[in-house]
Design an enzyme around this catalytic site. Structure first.
Site, PDB file in Angstrom:
ATOM      1  N   THR A 105      28.664  10.683  14.269  1.00 31.13           N
ATOM      2  CA  THR A 105      28.266  12.073  13.218  1.00 31.13           C
ATOM      3  C   THR A 105      28.181  13.227  14.209  1.00 31.13           C
ATOM      4  O   THR A 105      28.135  14.468  13.506  1.00 31.13           O
ATOM      5  CB  THR A 105      27.122  11.602  12.829  1.00 31.13           C
ATOM      6  OG1 THR A 105      26.230  11.766  13.637  1.00 31.13           O
ATOM      7  CG2 THR A 105      27.134  10.436  11.748  1.00 31.13           C
ATOM      8  N   ASP A 196      33.287  16.264  29.579  1.00 32.53           N
ATOM      9  CA  ASP A 196      31.947  16.067  29.372  1.00 32.53           C
ATOM     10  C   ASP A 196      31.021  16.592  30.595  1.00 32.53           C
ATOM     11  O   ASP A 196      31.143  16.097  31.825  1.00 32.53           O
ATOM     12  CB  ASP A 196      31.682  14.542  29.459  1.00 32.53           C
ATOM     13  CG  ASP A 196      30.403  14.083  28.673  1.00 32.53           C
ATOM     14  OD1 ASP A 196      29.168  14.548  29.294  1.00 32.53           O
ATOM     15  OD2 ASP A 196      30.339  13.467  27.596  1.00 32.53           O
TER      16      ASP A 196
HETATM   17  C1  PRP Z   1      26.168  17.321  25.481  1.00 29.85           C
HETATM   18  C2  PRP Z   1      25.906  18.673  25.722  1.00 29.85           C
HETATM   19  C3  PRP Z   1      25.049  19.515  24.940  1.00 29.85           C
HETATM   20  C4  PRP Z   1      25.574  18.708  23.570  1.00 29.85           C
HETATM   21  C5  PRP Z   1      26.430  19.727  22.974  1.00 29.85           C
HETATM   22  O1  PRP Z   1      25.101  16.659  25.511  1.00 29.85           O
HETATM   23  O2  PRP Z   1      25.252  18.613  27.164  1.00 29.85           O
HETATM   24  O3  PRP Z   1      23.702  18.980  24.916  1.00 29.85           O
HETATM   25  O4  PRP Z   1      26.353  17.762  24.108  1.00 29.85           O
HETATM   26  O5  PRP Z   1      26.858  19.380  21.729  1.00 29.85           O
HETATM   27  P1  PRP Z   1      26.445  20.084  20.262  1.00 29.85           P
HETATM   28  O6  PRP Z   1      26.468  21.541  20.249  1.00 29.85           O
HETATM   29  O7  PRP Z   1      27.621  19.453  19.280  1.00 29.85           O
HETATM   30  O8  PRP Z   1      25.202  19.521  20.024  1.00 29.85           O
HETATM   31  P2  PRP Z   1      25.172  14.810  25.326  1.00 29.85           P
HETATM   32  O9  PRP Z   1      24.684  14.473  23.737  1.00 29.85           O
HETATM   33  O10 PRP Z   1      26.581  14.345  25.671  1.00 29.85           O
HETATM   34  O11 PRP Z   1      24.188  14.564  26.290  1.00 29.85           O
HETATM   35  P3  PRP Z   1      24.088  14.523  27.718  1.00 29.85           P
HETATM   36  O12 PRP Z   1      23.800  15.779  28.217  1.00 29.85           O
HETATM   37  O13 PRP Z   1      22.911  13.532  28.166  1.00 29.85           O
HETATM   38  O14 PRP Z   1      25.579  13.953  28.684  1.00 29.85           O
HETATM   39  N1  URA Z   2      29.122  18.028  25.238  1.00 29.19           N
HETATM   40  C1  URA Z   2      30.074  18.159  26.362  1.00 29.19           C
HETATM   41  O1  URA Z   2      29.700  17.636  27.575  1.00 29.19           O
HETATM   42  N2  URA Z   2      31.375  18.666  26.459  1.00 29.19           N
HETATM   43  C2  URA Z   2      31.729  19.257  25.153  1.00 29.19           C
HETATM   44  O2  URA Z   2      32.953  19.710  25.441  1.00 29.19           O
HETATM   45  C3  URA Z   2      31.271  19.063  24.035  1.00 29.19           C
HETATM   46  C4  URA Z   2      29.827  18.608  23.959  1.00 29.19           C
END
Ligand code: PRP
Ligand code: URA
Length: 204
Positions: A105, A196
């Site tokens: 989602t 990522d």
């Molecule tokens: C990633 C990133 C942001 C988020 C952004 O975190 O570090 O926090 O996604 O996406 P959004 O704007 O669509 O919410 P992730 O959930 O992958 O966790 P992580 O930082 O632990 O890898």
């Molecule tokens: N979180 C990431 O780390 N990379 C993206 O491009 C989007 C969300």
């Protein structure tokens, strides 16, 4: 909402190195910290400051003192930006929010929250990737509920979709970023982006 895109060759070259798929985690961490420093300097431009009198060895003059700050990284990826802020502002108070996007989602769920007193304080929110804006929006809600008077989001990259969502949900928010990228892909990743951030930072 204020949106500042840092237009500086130093920010540009650091961002280019982060985008490069061949940049390994140790270098990625170092560069992320340097870029966070540049973003933090830009962010403090609009933070509350007071005029103070200071005695130089020669005379007294008027100087500036920033109000006490709170910084809140969003786990995990925001940790890659934290040290830059604590080095620049050793007196800063640090809170943590743990948020994770659902793979289907793309909506975030909060798995950790440890915030210092925020009543009447300005907060810097650290999240390097502003994609759908779900994580930043949930974090802003938590900070506002805890009493923060103003929030500035520092993000390495921002997608137009995330900016639009935050503009609607948190019109008082300020955003400082190194780039507004083109779009999100079908997995809600930023394009061209850098992949990522958390995985590249922590080598996972
Ligand atoms: C990633 C990133 C942001 C988020 C952004 O975190 O570090 O926090 O996604 O996406 P959004 O704007 O669509 O919410 P992730 O959930 O992958 O966790 P992580 O930082 O632990 O890898
Ligand atoms: N979180 C990431 O780390 N990379 C993206 O491009 C989007 C969300």
């Amino acid at each position: 909402m204020g949106l500042a895109v840092v237009d500086h060759p130093l920010a540009g070259s650091l961002l280019t190195a982060l985008r490069d798929r061949t940049t390994p985690p140790p270098l990625f961490r170092l560069i992320a910290k340097r870029l966070a420093l540049v973003l933090c300097i830009e962010a403090t431009r609009t933070l509350p400051a007071t005029s103070v009198e200071v005695e130089t060895p020669l005379a007294s003059t008027t100087g500036t003192r920033l109000e006490p700050l709170v910084v809140v990284p969003i786990l995990r990826a925001g940790l890659g930006m934290l040290e830059a802020v604590t080095e620049l502002f050793p007196e800063v108070t640090v809170g943590y929010l743990g948020l994770e996007r659902d793979h289907a989602t793309f909506e975030p769920s909060m798995y950790y929250s440890k915030l210092p007193p925020l009543e009447g304080r300005s907060a810097l929110l650290l999240d390097p990737m502003l994609a759908t804006g779900g994580s930043a929006s949930a974090a802003c809600e938590a900070l506002e509920k805890a009493g923060a008077t103003h929030v500035t989001l520092l993000s390495v990259l921002a997608a137009p979709e995330g900016i639009a969502r935050l503009e609607k949900a948190h019109p008082e928010l300020d955003i400082v970023t190194a780039s507004v990228d083109e779009r999100l892909d079908s997995h809600a990743y930023i394009v061209p982006g850098l992949g990522d951030f958390g995985d590249r930072l922590f080598g996972t």
